[in-house]
Design a protein around this motif. Structure first.
Motif, mmCIF file in Angstrom:
data_model
loop_
_atom_site.group_PDB
_atom_site.id
_atom_site.type_symbol
_atom_site.label_atom_id
_atom_site.label_comp_id
_atom_site.label_asym_id
_atom_site.label_seq_id
_atom_site.Cartn_x
_atom_site.Cartn_y
_atom_site.Cartn_z
ATOM 1 N N ARG A 152 0.828 -1.205 0.000
ATOM 2 C CA ARG A 152 0.000 0.000 0.000
ATOM 3 C C ARG A 152 0.861 1.252 0.000
ATOM 4 O O ARG A 152 1.982 1.261 0.509
ATOM 5 N N ILE A 153 0.319 2.309 -0.562
ATOM 6 C CA ILE A 153 0.963 3.616 -0.510
ATOM 7 C C ILE A 153 0.664 4.256 0.840
ATOM 8 O O ILE A 153 -0.492 4.310 1.267
ATOM 9 N N ARG A 154 1.696 4.746 1.524
ATOM 10 C CA ARG A 154 1.531 5.473 2.784
ATOM 11 C C ARG A 154 2.200 6.838 2.658
ATOM 12 O O ARG A 154 3.199 6.993 1.940
ATOM 13 N N LEU A 155 1.658 7.812 3.367
ATOM 14 C CA LEU A 155 2.176 9.175 3.292
ATOM 15 C C LEU A 155 3.128 9.479 4.446
ATOM 16 O O LEU A 155 3.042 8.900 5.529
ATOM 17 N N PHE A 156 4.013 10.410 4.175
ATOM 18 C CA PHE A 156 4.987 10.909 5.140
ATOM 19 C C PHE A 156 4.945 12.427 5.065
ATOM 20 O O PHE A 156 4.826 12.997 3.976
ATOM 21 N N SER A 157 5.034 13.091 6.191
ATOM 22 C CA SER A 157 5.037 14.557 6.210
ATOM 23 C C SER A 157 6.107 15.066 7.161
ATOM 24 O O SER A 157 6.351 14.463 8.215
ATOM 25 N N MET A 158 6.741 16.174 6.782
ATOM 26 C CA MET A 158 7.812 16.762 7.580
ATOM 27 C C MET A 158 7.663 18.276 7.601
ATOM 28 O O MET A 158 7.434 18.907 6.559
#
Length: 326
Positions: A152-158
């Motif tokens: 699955r595609i998962r998101l990351f945020s910074m």
């Protein structure tokens, strides 16, 4: 080695920047075996396929633009599940559409031959397939993993601060399982845990341009039945996709940006570049400062619980690079 150069005109009246459009429009139906193979004619296959990829990309870019504007810190993102899921859905749909585009352009090429033996002996076809394999590696591998391996595609945020500007940079990773722990797939993330979402958009755009150029070379070799000059080869959906991508910030998390492999010259021959203005810092109209100091703060990986797994491998960017258009 000289990098390939692609000229993309986003003017509303511009002719298509996709190289295959002209030879496809010039190719007569006579001499094609597509209908006998229960396929659309070459131009029909190409129009449907490319429009589908561009539609998904445009929707992804619009969702991303909203996502960038809505949240300036991780605290603001706590209740963003619906918006986040829309972005994830369109990443996956864009990858699926791009992977299917590979099959579609292969069908265009195959339909010029009466049978498989004739096709496989043809030098131009073999050369086309070789180039197509180079172009399709990322999209086909990602689509197959999502389809067959529950990747699955998962998101990351910074969070970031750059001079007087601040906000969040967003990435994605393809999830996998290793020794019972859920984290970035070892197949896709050897040495690097996360990729920039906006880089993926440009990867697919460059993929379309590269496939189109290779298809044009093939057509110029095999399509001997030629009609008169086409009245128009406009393809506004592709121009909209490029415009939508250019409205987003350009950065990487350690991966190679496609602009390191190709040169993309973006222009608007009608002088109307206003559609490129998104107000987003780091986009083509509001590029990153070349003198401001950058700092990067908290980050979060958006895993999804499955009711069983308790071990998750945290995501950390290899590096952050803010890319300039000039």
């Amino acid at each position: 080695m000289t990098k390939p150069v692609f000229q993309v005109d986003i003017a509303t009246t511009a002719q298509s920047s996709l190289d295959a459009c002209v030879p496809l429009a010039l190719t007569a139906d006579a001499g094609c075996f597509h209908n006998a193979q229960n396929l659309r004619m070459p131009m029909g296959i190409y129009n449907i396929s490319t429009t589908r990829v561009c539609d998904k990309l445009i929707r992804l870019c619009r969702g991303l633009e909203t996502y960038f504007k809505a949240f300036k810190s991780l605290d603001e993102m706590e209740k963003s599940d619906e918006m986040m899921q829309e972005v994830v859905d369109y990443i996956e749909l864009s990858l699926y559409a791009a992977a299917e585009h590979v099959d579609d352009v292969e069908s265009i090429a195959s339909g010029f031959f009466k049978n498989r033996m004739q096709r496989d002996k043809h030098v131009a076809y073999r050369r086309f397939v070789t180039e197509l394999k180079k172009n399709k590696r990322l999209v086909s591998a990602a689509a197959n993993a999502m389809k067959h391996q529950q990747a699955r595609i998962r998101l990351f945020s910074m969070e970031f601060a750059h001079g007087s500007s601040s906000g969040c940079l967003h990435g994605y990773f393809i999830e996998g399982v290793e020794s019972g722990a859920v984290g970035p797939s070892s197949t896709f993330h050897k040495g690097q845990n996360v990729f920039s979402i906006t880089t993926l958009v440009w990867e697919i755009i460059v993929f379309l341009l590269s496939c189109s150029r290779d298809l044009a070379i093939f057509l110029n070799d095999v399509a001997t039945q030629i009609m008169g000059p086409p009245a128009s080869t406009q393809f506004p959906m592709f121009s909209k996709a490029v415009t939508s991508a250019a409205r987003l910030p350009t950065y990487t998390f350690g991966e190679e940006h496609p602009f390191s492999r190709v040169t993309l010259n973006l222009r608007s021959d009608d002088g109307n570049g206003s559609q490129l203005e998104s107000g987003l810092y780091g986009s083509i109209k509001r590029g990153w400062s070349k003198t401001a100091r950058a700092s990067f703060g908290r980050h979060v990986s958006r895993f999804a619980g499955d009711g069983k797994t308790k071990s998750f491998r945290l995501v950390q960017p290899k590096t952050v690079v803010l890319h300039h258009w000039d």
